[in-house]
Design an enzyme around this catalytic site. Structure first.
Site, PDB file in Angstrom:
ATOM      1  CE  LYS A  99      14.204 -20.899 -18.458  1.00 47.42           C
ATOM      2  NZ  LYS A  99      14.499 -21.364 -19.822  1.00 47.42           N
ATOM      3  CD  GLU A 157      10.039 -24.894 -22.753  1.00 42.63           C
ATOM      4  OE1 GLU A 157       8.968 -24.649 -22.161  1.00 42.63           O
ATOM      5  OE2 GLU A 157      10.758 -23.996 -23.206  1.00 42.63           O
ATOM      6  CG  ASP A 185      12.348 -23.670 -26.398  1.00 42.62           C
ATOM      7  OD1 ASP A 185      12.252 -23.142 -27.512  1.00 42.62           O
ATOM      8  OD2 ASP A 185      12.669 -23.014 -25.383  1.00 42.62           O
ATOM      9  CE  LYS A 209      11.187 -19.821 -26.683  1.00 43.74           C
ATOM     10  NZ  LYS A 209      12.376 -20.001 -25.864  1.00 43.74           N
TER      11      LYS A 209
HETATM   12 MG   LIG Z   1      12.656 -23.194 -23.270  1.00 45.10          MG
END
Ligand SMILES: [Mg+2]
Length: 323
Positions: A99, A157, A185, A209
């Protein structure tokens, strides 16, 4: 939905500003399911997550195509000196997602974290996730600095927020002769059309997802209609909801990238006994039964239960659910 329960599971490290993960769980004929829409989400978005939860509890599920799924480890934006300990908990892995762009931090913090991972795990593939936190110049600066350090990324991402910014960033990357691949995403799941990203030339890879897309069947439809490679991923669910994301990953025709399902090591507790944690970077495809004592251990406060039930009624109405 009789006997819905609300739990609050503590996290090991702060993630997306949260220290606990609140979830509503309920039992259907398929087994226990979980509604995990983040509390700050509005009803419309949360309704899609509810549809996904209902599918996992009550719906007919597609057949899986594999019994194992390779997953990445995940590294939140923690201090450099804490990295070795946290990643050692992830066991063996081939890919790690780092991250970046945490508020209160700067590019130097991100680069130090990435370099530390490179030092500790020189063979690991590194992917970054900024959750849309950079502007185009900062994202380019990070990409150029990493390239100057000889650090190659598997992909980056959601470096910037919007589809237009992603598209512009990709142009800048190619103009400068850089090769960093861009994954979408948030842009792929918050947009009314998940494939808008692809049409705009805004990404090389789609992160999907099932929960935010309204369920496994819908996520598979999106994957099937996209020409981009897919990374199946999870959204900070317990082993109950993660089971649905694992089922989605196992139902895809092709898995080119390690799935982003290695999120449980961020949790300090879980709702099942045999957690869906990867071993040696691999998750066995399965659905675990709820450990009922976890409902007592992580039982949310009454006012949070009331909040979730009121939200359930509102979102239920939005998707045409009765009672
Ligand atoms: Mg993500």
């Amino acid at each position: 939905m009789a006997a819905a329960r609300v739990v609050s599971i503590p996290l090991r490290t702060r993630f997306r500003g949260m220290t606990e993960r609140e979830l509503l769980v309920f039992e259907g004929p398929n087994g226990w399911s979980e509604w995990a829409a983040f509390p700050e989400y509005g009803d419309e978005e949360a309704s899609l997550w509810l549809e996904a939860a209902l599918e996992w509890g009550y719906g007919s599920l597609p057949a899986t195509k594999r019994s194992q799924v390779k997953v990445n480890a995940i590294l939140p934006a923690i201090k450099v000196e804490e990295i070795a300990k946290l990643l050692s908990k992830a066991g063996k892995f081939e890919t790690v997602k780092i991250k970046v762009s945490e508020s209160g931090q700067n590019l130097t913090d991100d680069i130090s974290r990435i370099q530390e991972v490179k030092t500790l795990y020189p063979e690991a593939k590194i992917r970054l996730d900024a959750n849309g936190g950079f502007d185009i110049p900062l994202a380019l600066e990070l990409i150029e600095k990493l390239s100057a350090l000889g650090i190659k990324l598997e992909y980056f991402e959601q470096p910037v927020k919007t589809i237009a910014e992603l598209a512009e960033l990709r142009l800048e990357i190619s103009k400068r002769g850089l090769e960093t691949l861009i994954a979408a995403d948030e842009s792929a799941r918050k947009s009314s059309d998940p494939l808008a990203v692809e049409i705009a030339g805004a990404a090389d890879i789609l992160v999907l997802k099932s929960a935010p897309l309204g369920g496994i069947a819908r996520a598979l439809e999106v994957a099937a209609s996209s020409k981009l490679p897919i990374v199946a991923s999870s959204a900070m669910q317990s082993s109950i909801g993660l089971g649905a994301e694992l089922h989605f990953a196992a139902s895809l025709d092709e898995l080119v990238f390690d799935a982003g399902l290695g999120t449980l090591n961020l949790f300090a507790g879980d709702l099942v006994r045999n957690q869906l944690r990867p071993e040696n970077g691999v998750l066995e495809v399965r659905r675990e039964e709820l450990n009922t004592s976890a409902l007592e251990i992580f039982n949310a406060e009454d006012h949070r239960y009331d909040w979730w039930i009121a939200r359930l009624e509102r979102c239920g109405r939005l998707i045409g659910l009765e009672g």
